[in-house]
Write a protein that holds these residues in place. Sequence first.
Motif, PDB file in Angstrom:
ATOM      1  N   GLN A   1       0.809  -1.438   0.206  1.00  0.00           N
ATOM      2  CA  GLN A   1       0.147   0.001  -0.166  1.00  0.00           C
ATOM      3  C   GLN A   1       1.001   1.297  -0.121  1.00  0.00           C
ATOM      4  N   LEU A   2       2.221   1.091   0.158  1.00  0.00           N
ATOM      5  CA  LEU A   2       3.074   2.188   0.278  1.00  0.00           C
ATOM      6  C   LEU A   2       3.156   2.866  -1.301  1.00  0.00           C
ATOM      7  N   PRO A   3       3.032   4.304  -1.347  1.00  0.00           N
ATOM      8  CA  PRO A   3       3.028   4.567  -2.786  1.00  0.00           C
ATOM      9  C   PRO A   3       4.372   4.594  -3.572  1.00  0.00           C
ATOM     10  N   ARG A   4       5.534   4.534  -2.838  1.00  0.00           N
ATOM     11  CA  ARG A   4       6.735   4.668  -3.300  1.00  0.00           C
ATOM     12  C   ARG A   4       7.933   3.630  -2.556  1.00  0.00           C
ATOM     13  N   ARG A   5       8.851   3.749  -3.160  1.00  0.00           N
ATOM     14  CA  ARG A   5       9.908   2.771  -2.677  1.00  0.00           C
ATOM     15  C   ARG A   5      10.948   3.567  -1.668  1.00  0.00           C
ATOM     16  N   THR A   6      11.152   4.693  -1.540  1.00  0.00           N
ATOM     17  CA  THR A   6      12.152   5.294  -0.512  1.00  0.00           C
ATOM     18  C   THR A   6      11.248   6.722   0.062  1.00  0.00           C
TER      19      THR A   6
END
Length: 269
Positions: free
Chosen positions: A237-242
């Motif tokens: 569910q996290l919109p990005r990786r960093t």
Amino acid sequence: MVQLRKQLLDAEMIDLSIGIEPDSPSEPWKPEIEYRTHKQVAHRLAEKMHEIGIEEVSASDFPNGVGLAEETITAIIHTGTHMDAPWHYGPESEGEPSKTIDEIPAEWCRGNAVVLDFTWKEPRTEISADEIDQQLEEIDHDLSPGEIVLIETGADELWGTEEYLTEFPGMGAEATKHLVNQGIKVIGIDAYGFDKPFVEMGERFAETGDPDELWPAHLAGREAEYCQIEKMANLDQLPRRTDIPIVAFPIKVEDASAGWTRPVAFVEE
């Protein structure tokens, strides 16, 4: 500071934990929860008053005899989402007495998360240091001390089934030390364990007799001090990786090997 507070207040919060559930097929040591009703606790509170010398209080003194609900949990502290302290891995880490969970610096438990995608990795296999570097290269990111690395396997989708205990890849010893040597103090995973599944480690040991097959990533913590969060969830569910602000404070249990934790990510809308 005012702008930072506003950003946090406006951010979407993503819960990265699972709960403590009695009788879950995904827990090999099942927690027991004794639930007490409001009326039962009215009597317990009155009895406690009597123990401290105040005889005038009775259960009927609460409105309609309704007191406060409460529960008693009997469970290993490695139930549900939790953070393992270096003490879990052994009595010493990096030549010093291992930290227990109540000794973990709070600064370790907040930072920017980096999510590495291992959903493609076959269950029961071991994640290598080279594969860690490959995933970092794919997202074009160099690790910085204080970041929190999250290993996404997708195994949280199996929560509530027996397969949750067996169908996930795990970290290897070299991969774990590779991250810690770059200044990473907290590593999380959305699977039952940090190492390969119990059955895989056991079968490999039975075939080879090699003790290095038993909990290698955990035991790497004897050489490289770090904490791991097991049984995370919702990394997809996290919109990005960093650059994902995250807090993951464990409860403080004196001299304990772990503490229940509710990691939360903050993502601006």
